[in-house]
Write an enzyme that holds these catalytic residues in place. Structure first.
Site, mmCIF file in Angstrom:
data_model
loop_
_atom_site.group_PDB
_atom_site.id
_atom_site.type_symbol
_atom_site.label_atom_id
_atom_site.label_comp_id
_atom_site.label_asym_id
_atom_site.label_seq_id
_atom_site.Cartn_x
_atom_site.Cartn_y
_atom_site.Cartn_z
ATOM 1 N N ASP A 7 9.485 11.180 -1.026
ATOM 2 C CA ASP A 7 9.903 10.717 -2.392
ATOM 3 C C ASP A 7 9.015 9.551 -1.621
ATOM 4 O O ASP A 7 8.158 9.417 -0.486
ATOM 5 C CB ASP A 7 11.515 10.351 -0.989
ATOM 6 C CG ASP A 7 12.461 9.027 -1.867
ATOM 7 O OD1 ASP A 7 12.205 9.491 -2.998
ATOM 8 O OD2 ASP A 7 12.765 8.471 -1.246
ATOM 9 N N ASP A 9 9.971 5.168 -1.691
ATOM 10 C CA ASP A 9 10.452 4.535 -1.179
ATOM 11 C C ASP A 9 11.612 5.435 0.285
ATOM 12 O O ASP A 9 12.650 5.628 -0.397
ATOM 13 C CB ASP A 9 11.622 3.058 -1.668
ATOM 14 C CG ASP A 9 10.791 2.703 -3.008
ATOM 15 O OD1 ASP A 9 9.655 2.587 -3.348
ATOM 16 O OD2 ASP A 9 11.453 2.849 -4.190
#
Length: 178
Positions: A7, A9
């Site tokens: 992922d 952020d």
């Protein structure tokens, strides 16, 4: 081929909410070492990221692509390589798309594009929707970077490991593969 799906952020960079400008993009402590760790073990490295700020009009797809180019350059400058691929969902959270996590669309596309072995692959995320997308896609190992999120999964999750920092993941991997 085996792969690690990251992922963005909260895993690759600090999550300040809708990060789309270079001056707000701060790499997470330990991310370079972790990327290098997996690269040395011949994993393909992918970014899979929801970018609903595009769909909500906070920034443009070009803004996202420009920031992604910056991220890739900085990683390459530091390590001599970067992500093999970047997959993103630009849709509004209310859109019924197949790519927005927790749906598995981004991961499934990478699997098709690169012929990835699911039973040797890993997803590293900081939210339960990241983990759920990996479960839906059939990714064997899921690693949840714990923070302020205390979400419960909405589906049964197998092979889920939790860490406090990215620096704990290499040691965790030696435990997983025993």
């Amino acid at each position: 081929m085996k792969a690690v799906f990251f992922d963005r952020d909260g895993v690759v960079n600090r999550d300040f909410g809708y990060v789309y400008q270079q001056e707000d993009f701060i790499f997470m402590d330990g991310i370079f070492e972790l990327l290098e760790f997996f690269k040395k073990q011949n994993y393909l490295l992918f970014l899979v990221t929801n970018q609903s700020g595009i769909g909500m009009g906070y920034y443009t797809e070009d803004d996202f692509l420009t920031l992604s180019e910056y991220m890739q350059r900085e990683i390459k400058k530091e390590l001599g390589f970067n992500f093999n691929g970047i997959y993103f969902c630009p849709h509004h959270p209310d859109d019924d798309c197949l790519c927005r996590k927790p749906k598995p669309g981004m991961i499934q596309k990478a699997i098709r594009d690169y012929k990835i072995s699911l039973d040797q692959s890993i997803l590293i995320g900081d939210r339960m929707r990241d983990v759920e997308s990996a479960q839906h896609a059939g990714i064997k190992y899921k690693i949840l970077l714990q923070g302020s999120q205390t979400e419960e999964p909405s589906i049964p999750i197998s092979d889920l490991y939790q860490v406090q920092t990215l620096k704990q993941i290499p040691d965790l991997m030696t435990t997983i593969y025993k």
